[in-house]
Motif scaffolding. Structure first.
Motif, short mmCIF file in Angstrom:
data_model
loop_
_atom_site.label_atom_id
_atom_site.label_comp_id
_atom_site.label_asym_id
_atom_site.label_seq_id
_atom_site.Cartn_x
_atom_site.Cartn_y
_atom_site.Cartn_z
N VAL A 63 3.74 1.05 9.18
CA VAL A 63 2.51 0.89 9.65
C VAL A 63 1.64 0.55 8.31
O VAL A 63 1.08 -0.64 8.51
CB VAL A 63 1.91 2.18 10.06
N ALA A 64 1.84 1.11 7.22
CA ALA A 64 1.13 0.52 5.90
C ALA A 64 1.54 -0.74 5.53
O ALA A 64 0.62 -1.82 5.42
CB ALA A 64 1.20 1.20 4.84
N ARG A 65 2.80 -1.24 5.74
CA ARG A 65 3.09 -2.79 5.58
C ARG A 65 2.64 -3.57 6.58
O ARG A 65 2.18 -4.86 6.19
CB ARG A 65 4.62 -2.84 5.43
N THR A 66 2.70 -3.13 7.59
CA THR A 66 2.14 -4.10 8.68
C THR A 66 0.43 -4.40 8.61
O THR A 66 0.11 -5.58 8.57
CB THR A 66 2.52 -3.47 10.15
N LEU A 67 -0.21 -3.20 8.16
CA LEU A 67 -1.57 -3.43 7.87
C LEU A 67 -1.80 -4.26 6.71
O LEU A 67 -2.73 -5.09 6.59
CB LEU A 67 -2.38 -1.93 7.61
N THR A 101 0.79 -1.16 -0.01
CA THR A 101 -0.04 0.04 0.08
C THR A 101 0.86 1.22 -0.05
O THR A 101 0.71 2.24 -0.72
CB THR A 101 -0.90 0.19 1.25
N ASP A 102 1.97 1.40 0.73
CA ASP A 102 2.72 2.13 0.82
C ASP A 102 4.22 1.53 1.19
O ASP A 102 4.67 1.41 2.39
CB ASP A 102 2.19 3.34 2.11
N ALA A 103 5.01 1.51 0.44
CA ALA A 103 6.34 0.75 0.22
C ALA A 103 7.19 1.31 1.49
O ALA A 103 8.02 0.65 1.79
CB ALA A 103 6.95 0.80 -1.08
N THR A 104 7.17 2.46 2.03
CA THR A 104 8.09 3.10 2.57
C THR A 104 7.54 3.07 4.18
O THR A 104 8.36 3.76 4.91
CB THR A 104 8.46 4.58 2.17
#
Length: 147
Positions: A15-19, A9-12
């Motif tokens: 939080v987004a990677r965890t979600l 969702t947001d490679a950097t």
């Protein structure tokens, strides 16, 4: 754990990677129940009420991303799921969600479960502090982008 998803969702953003890995309701409930001793497909289904096809998908996803591992049960007749180190590392996340829920998702006096330690004492509220003891919150932290 190496990144296994190809479309973040947001490679950097951590939080987004965890979600992307555990951000849906069922994944976190499976992790919660694994932390509480659930091991078998039937046990996860009974505890959560999740549909079989969704549970199959979530167990596969959590296993593929290294949060759960499959092993042969002591009976030798079926597979069971156990938390990996990465799965156990979600304990503070589950605890924080639980404590938030205790404060905000129940009416005053409404009954709910509580988490207790090995002595039966309720787990205290998490209080995040910096290295110098300063409370950490949205006013005392900010995101720094790395190169």
């Amino acid at each position: 754990m190496a990144a296994r998803a190809l479309d973040w969702t947001d490679a950097t953003c951590p939080v987004a990677r965890t979600l992307d890995l555990v951000g849906d309701r069922w994944s976190l409930l499976v992790i919660r129940d694994a932390m509480d001793g659930a091991r078998s497909f039937t046990e996860f289904q009974r505890r959560t009420g999740i549909a079989r096809n969704i549970l199959t998908d979530r167990l596969g996803k959590l296993t593929a991303h290294g949060l759960l591992a499959q092993r042969t049960a002591a009976s030798g007749r079926r597979q069971e799921y156990v938390l990996t180190d990465a799965g156990r590392d979600l304990f503070p996340v589950i605890l924080t969600l639980r404590q938030w829920g205790e404060r905000h998702a129940f009416a005053p006096g409404e009954p709910h479960s509580t988490l207790v330690d090995q002595h039966g004492i309720q787990v205290p509220e998490i209080a995040l502090t910096g290295a110098d003891g300063t409370p950490l919150n949205t006013d005392t932290t900010h995101v720094r982008k790395t190169a």
